[in-house]
Design a protein around this motif. Structure first.
Motif, PDB file in Angstrom:
ATOM      1  N   PRO A  35      31.998  35.231  47.229  1.00 32.05           N
ATOM      2  CA  PRO A  35      33.257  35.943  47.016  1.00 32.05           C
ATOM      3  C   PRO A  35      33.957  35.490  45.754  1.00 32.05           C
ATOM      4  O   PRO A  35      33.870  34.335  45.364  1.00 32.05           O
ATOM      5  CB  PRO A  35      34.083  35.582  48.253  1.00 32.05           C
ATOM      6  CG  PRO A  35      33.099  35.084  49.263  1.00 32.05           C
ATOM      7  CD  PRO A  35      31.976  34.487  48.471  1.00 32.05           C
ATOM      8  N   LYS A  39      42.794  35.412  46.129  1.00 31.83           N
ATOM      9  CA  LYS A  39      43.020  36.621  46.896  1.00 31.83           C
ATOM     10  C   LYS A  39      43.097  37.823  45.979  1.00 31.83           C
ATOM     11  O   LYS A  39      43.781  37.802  44.976  1.00 31.83           O
ATOM     12  CB  LYS A  39      44.303  36.496  47.714  1.00 31.83           C
ATOM     13  CG  LYS A  39      44.249  35.415  48.778  1.00 31.83           C
ATOM     14  CD  LYS A  39      45.052  35.844  49.984  1.00 31.83           C
ATOM     15  CE  LYS A  39      44.997  34.743  51.038  1.00 31.83           C
ATOM     16  NZ  LYS A  39      44.489  35.202  52.301  1.00 31.83           N
ATOM     17  N   PRO A 349      39.745  35.998  51.455  1.00 32.39           N
ATOM     18  CA  PRO A 349      39.876  36.290  50.024  1.00 32.39           C
ATOM     19  C   PRO A 349      40.772  37.475  49.696  1.00 32.39           C
ATOM     20  O   PRO A 349      40.951  37.803  48.533  1.00 32.39           O
ATOM     21  CB  PRO A 349      38.426  36.571  49.605  1.00 32.39           C
ATOM     22  CG  PRO A 349      37.767  37.067  50.837  1.00 32.39           C
ATOM     23  CD  PRO A 349      38.401  36.318  51.971  1.00 32.39           C
TER      24      PRO A 349
END
Length: 568
Positions: A35, A39, A349
């Protein structure tokens, strides 16, 4: 728990909020499969997938895919009330005909291995004509025919309560199922218009296996009696708690790439270790403690997507204090949804917000937040409602009392629950305690959770997930008024004539805009009745073995069991 598709059948699949009911495709990661840091500004959009899509030429023939399921399956009839569970539905969809499949946008596409055509051939009354592929056969050698449709309709239309069905919606609006030009053509006539007709008869089951109430209720116990897809079940090993599917050599379509799929029953808490030990080929990476271990695993992709997947708390309105609407509303106001969501999503995330709708997801057209005051945390308001309902306040830390009885609720939790589900139960316990509502958390065996507790109403509070309700009518049974002999999918047994009228009217409305408006009106009433407290849309984040193609976080799409496999 694996996703049920194939795809949704007559009732939307339910799953423990503790576990990942898997999907089938994906995106949302960096070039290295991990990932992106930090965020992102928004969760994955509609159509987002992470499946490592590969053409057939790059997928080798052979190999085995090992997958986890959440429990041993006793009832395989996914239309029967005890079979309305994601593991069973997922495997049944692999081995039985699904007439349509869903693409990444959640749009139904004709499956030509089973259907040559399916069209609305009359609008007054509404008639749908299906023409079956003449090559399509059941494993007993019989061709798929109009009689399979007629038998399934009779079992599911609600006219005979001896059939213990999970959902009658759609089928109860059919007035006739008749033979067309030949046995491989069927005409479905509706008594009232039904826009979501493509969700019906998926999967289609063989007439011989559901023709009587006894066959319908008991003929699928412990086994799938007849199959009709590219895969078949080769073995059930109750000792090892594994089910194995293999390609059916009689299949008339494209040959699957894999040699076998092995499903193994595991508690969700065991999935990460099982993945790291190479006992299974994917695992949910949504729990912080799991993600931290899985993201570092060698030869692993983290795949994410956006699916229809909601976590909620169901309240039982048929027993104890929660029979009183005022008490249900007090419980609702005393639960801090934002606090629960924040605790769940702190290491994800992308941001997660409280869900404000029972029918639509935030990334779905038609969504609006209808929660109003019932979506807000209001401890003082909860206390005021309990005072008015006659529950005496005995001071901080002490349960309220009425007529000599304590205000105590039973929160049933599966022994297979992950840390987030356990944390959620404990948060609810602490939050309701502030209002003078005692909560006793009862942990029960994972194999008994649905069959002996959720389905039977042996709870006051319980949390699970509804998934893949792309057609809103798939949720009809969730809010349908129970009868003396049927609860359908409404395990909390809460409904009103107005809710019933609105969802029935919405199901009969072919104008999409008008249907959305009706569902949102019903949703506001469902919030007011505190049928269930919506928490959040659950993201798809999976750790998948690198080299596994056409598999992973599929978002709104179906898995294609024939395309998935290993790259060379």
């Amino acid at each position: 728990m694996p996703r049920m598709f194939g795809r949704p059948v007559t009732a939307v699949a339910v799953a423990l909020s503790a576990t990942m009911l898997i999907a089938g495709c994906s995106g949302g990661s960096g070039d290295d499969g991990k990932p992106d840091a930090g965020k992102s500004s928004a969760p994955p959009a509609v159509g987002a997938q992470g499946i490592n899509p590969q053409p057939a030429s790059k997928v080798k023939q052979g190999g085995t895919l090992k997958m986890a399921i959440q429990q041993w399956i006793s009832q395989w009839n996914s239309y029967q009330v005890d079979g309305n569970q994601g593991d069973a539905q997922s495997i049944v969809a692999q081995v039985e005909p699904s007439l349509f499949h869903y693409d990444a946008q959640g749009v139904s596409q004709l499956d030509r291995d089973f259907l040559l055509s399916a069209d609305v051939t009359s609008t007054s009354p509404q008639v749908v004509t299906y023409t079956l592929n003449p090559k399509a056969k059941w494993s007993d050698g019989k061709q798929l025919s109009w009689q399979d449709f007629a038998t399934q309709w009779k079992a599911l239309n609600g006219s005979d309560d001896r059939y213990r069905v999970a959902d009658t919606s759609g089928y109860e609006q059919i007035s006739a199922v008749t033979r067309g030009a030949d046995d491989q053509q069927v005409k479905i006539t509706f008594s009232t218009p039904y826009a979501d007709w493509k969700r019906l008869f998926r999967p289609l089951l063989p007439a011989a296996t559901i023709a009587t109430p006894d066959l319908f209720n008991k003929g699928w116990l412990g086994r799938i009696p007849v199959t009709g897809n590219s895969w078949k079940v080769s073995g059930y090993d109750k000792t090892a708690e594994t089910v194995t599917t293999v390609p059916d050599p009689a299949w008339w379509g494209t040959k699957p790439k894999l040699d076998a799929v092995i499903y193994r029953a595991l508690d969700a808490t065991a999935d990460t270790d099982a993945y790291l030990n190479k006992e299974i080929d994917y695992a949910a990476a949504i729990q912080p403690e799991d993600y931290k271990r899985l993201v570092k695993a060698p030869d692993t992709d983290i795949r994410s997507g956006a699916r229809w997947d909601e976590v909620h708390i169901t309240l039982n309105g048929a027993r104890g204090p929660l029979q009183d609407l005022a008490v249900r509303q007090a419980v609702d106001l005393a639960i801090d949804r934002q606090g629960i969501v924040a605790a769940f999503s702190k290491d994800l995330p992308f941001p997660v917000k409280p869900l404000g709708n029972h029918f639509f997801m935030p990334n779905q057209q038609g969504y609006q937040d209808n929660s109003g005051k019932w979506g807000s945390y209001d401890l003082a308001g909860a206390q005021k409602l309990l005072d008015a309902a006659g529950w005496k306040d005995n001071g901080p830390g002490k349960p309220r009392t009425k007529d000599g009885k304590q205000l105590t609720l039973q929160y049933v939790l599966s022994a297979g629950a992950t840390s987030s589900a356990t944390d959620q139960a404990q948060l609810v316990q602490a939050q309701l305690g502030q209002a003078g509502v005692a909560v006793k958390i009862q942990t029960v065996p994972a194999d008994d959770y649905f069959e002996k507790y959720v389905h039977t109403g042996a709870f006051d509070l319980v949390s699970f997930r509804n998934v893949d309700a792309i057609f809103q009518t798939l949720l009809y049974s969730t809010f349908q008024a129970p009868t003396a002999s049927q609860v359908y999918g409404n395990y909390g047994r809460i409904s009103t004539p107005q809710i019933q009228q609105l969802i029935s009217q919405a199901a009969r409305t072919t104008d999409p805009t008008a249907a959305v408006a009706l569902y949102n009106q019903a949703d506001a009433k469902i919030w007011e009745q505190v049928h269930s407290i919506e928490l959040y849309q659950r993201p798809q984040i999976l750790a998948v073995r690198k080299g596994l193609a056409n598999f992973g976080a599929s978002g709104l799409a179906d898995w294609d069991y024939d395309a998935m496999g290993w790259t060379a």
